[in-house]
Design an enzyme around this catalytic site. Structure first.
Site, PDB file in Angstrom:
ATOM      1  N   THR A 144      30.222  60.087 -91.049  1.00 49.51           N
ATOM      2  CA  THR A 144      30.120  58.637 -90.849  1.00 49.51           C
ATOM      3  C   THR A 144      28.937  58.292 -89.943  1.00 49.51           C
ATOM      4  O   THR A 144      28.362  59.161 -89.288  1.00 49.51           O
ATOM      5  CB  THR A 144      31.400  58.064 -90.198  1.00 49.51           C
ATOM      6  OG1 THR A 144      31.548  58.641 -88.891  1.00 49.51           O
ATOM      7  CG2 THR A 144      32.631  58.358 -91.036  1.00 49.51           C
ATOM      8  N   ASP A 145      28.591  57.008 -89.918  1.00 52.54           N
ATOM      9  CA  ASP A 145      27.554  56.516 -89.009  1.00 52.54           C
ATOM     10  C   ASP A 145      28.110  55.331 -88.224  1.00 52.54           C
ATOM     11  O   ASP A 145      29.272  54.962 -88.386  1.00 52.54           O
ATOM     12  CB  ASP A 145      26.271  56.164 -89.766  1.00 52.54           C
ATOM     13  CG  ASP A 145      26.490  55.048 -90.788  1.00 52.54           C
ATOM     14  OD1 ASP A 145      27.350  54.161 -90.560  1.00 52.54           O
ATOM     15  OD2 ASP A 145      25.806  55.056 -91.820  1.00 52.54           O
ATOM     16  N   MET A 146      27.285  54.765 -87.357  1.00 52.48           N
ATOM     17  CA  MET A 146      27.761  53.708 -86.471  1.00 52.48           C
ATOM     18  C   MET A 146      28.142  52.420 -87.208  1.00 52.48           C
ATOM     19  O   MET A 146      28.745  51.523 -86.595  1.00 52.48           O
ATOM     20  CB  MET A 146      26.731  53.414 -85.379  1.00 52.48           C
ATOM     21  CG  MET A 146      25.441  52.864 -85.903  1.00 52.48           C
ATOM     22  SD  MET A 146      24.176  52.739 -84.612  1.00 52.48           S
ATOM     23  CE  MET A 146      24.653  51.199 -83.829  1.00 52.48           C
TER      24      MET A 146
END
Lengths: 137, 137, 137, 137
Positions: B15-17
């Site tokens: 995942t990313d921010m």
């Protein structure tokens, strides 16, 4: 059309057992070049407004054609062209060359202006005039 | 046309921010699905012959259209269709759905049959008949 | 002490130009094993409460000793031992073996129970009794 | 003891859904700082000799203590200290600070001088005098 150029070195951890940069990392390099382009315009790919609203430019499509491999310690020049700014979206073209001026790859990303509705819904929006002005400056 | 289906879970590190799977990881998921497809055919994306020659299927193009985000702990179903086997290359189509049967993304990869000439030159070759037979089985 | 075992295959994109799994990916594999362990306890490494509070277990330390390389298509067995649950933190030990039962690596992670205060402050908290009970079940 | 300092920016793709740099990327940042240090000494983490022998410094251990999160677009200063050069191995210490001079993390890597015996065996060797001289210069 706006063109911006940056460089990034291929790190050991970017390579795979074929001895070349793993193809997925070209997409990471595109994104870091895009981010750097946006930063020069006073923008980002993800940020909070003063009211705590999360805005950003998630991607709706990404593509890359690979002509020659990038290798460990190569310094890639990435040329970013903002080809189109639409109502909600914008399209970039990326050209990769190495330190011997060999063309390595050409990529494209289309990103859409969105806000995040907590906890995790994402909604596309028209690009506001002030952001558009910065993109086209 | 051959179709193969596998699943892979979205890990925290994928995942990313923005709270969703980083778009570059769709390309990694395509590759792991392709590898698994090849494995069911007794093939791989990179291997050594008995004579120590390194063979494999590096990519010449990769693309993905993103419709909905993939989220942490989603179990993605990846449907792999081998759309075309040419003289030297082959083209895959990948369809991603989540555990609620929502269509998330459609990707494409074209890979070319190559051998590596040590230390690091890469040369494309016609796909040998035995490999072609396995691909089309 | 609780022990949990899972497996994960080394993908092509996990390797580096040394022909082995890049060392940083052992940390990703530890985290996916930890997540899977937590999932069997009805927990996660990051989640929202019904009130929209973001909770999770960010890491305060991570370490790994590497004995033998992991290679492409190896199926690694990862044994997760929850060695200690303290007031706010917990410590895991991870043992990696391959499909030939060779010991590859031993890792450790210490994670702390935290909540995120929007937009992005992180505060450690005592592990609540219900979560502790699930961890020790 | 030799100290070397470099910087690297946290990219969007380095973050995770907790809104901070994923902990595994500190290890990638350590390696790129190590590589840059070695490059200033005329060395690398992986290379071929004129005779086609593959040499390098694979890791035997890596550890990191995390004090504060690194965030998207932070420019991290990474201070590399070569603490010890043994017969076959060397040990680094890495200190991470951000652009506000906040200490974020302290890491350690021990790497061993090795050659690769094709196709894929790895053997440790005494560090040759010329490499040792460059490391300690």
């Amino acid at each position: 059309m706006t063109t911006f150029t940056t460089t990034r070195r291929v790190e050991f951890g970017d390579t795979d057992m074929a001895g070349i940069m793993h193809f997925s990392n070209f997409f990471r390099f595109m994104e870091s070049a895009e981010t750097e382009f946006l930063r020069t315009r006073g923008l980002s790919v993800s940020w909070y407004t003063a009211d705590g609203v999360k805005l950003g430019f998630p991607r709706v499509s990404a593509a890359c054609d690979f002509q020659k491999p990038a290798r460990f310690e190569d310094v890639l020049t990435i040329s970013v062209t903002l080809e189109k700014v639409g109502e909600k979206s914008m399209s970039y073209r990326f050209e990769f060359t190495n330190q011997r001026d060999e063309a390595l790859a050409v990529g494209r990303i289309t990103a859409v202006f969105c806000r995040t509705i907590p906890p995790n819904q994402i909604e596309s929006l028209a690009i506001p005039a002030d952001i558009r002005a910065k993109l086209e400056s």
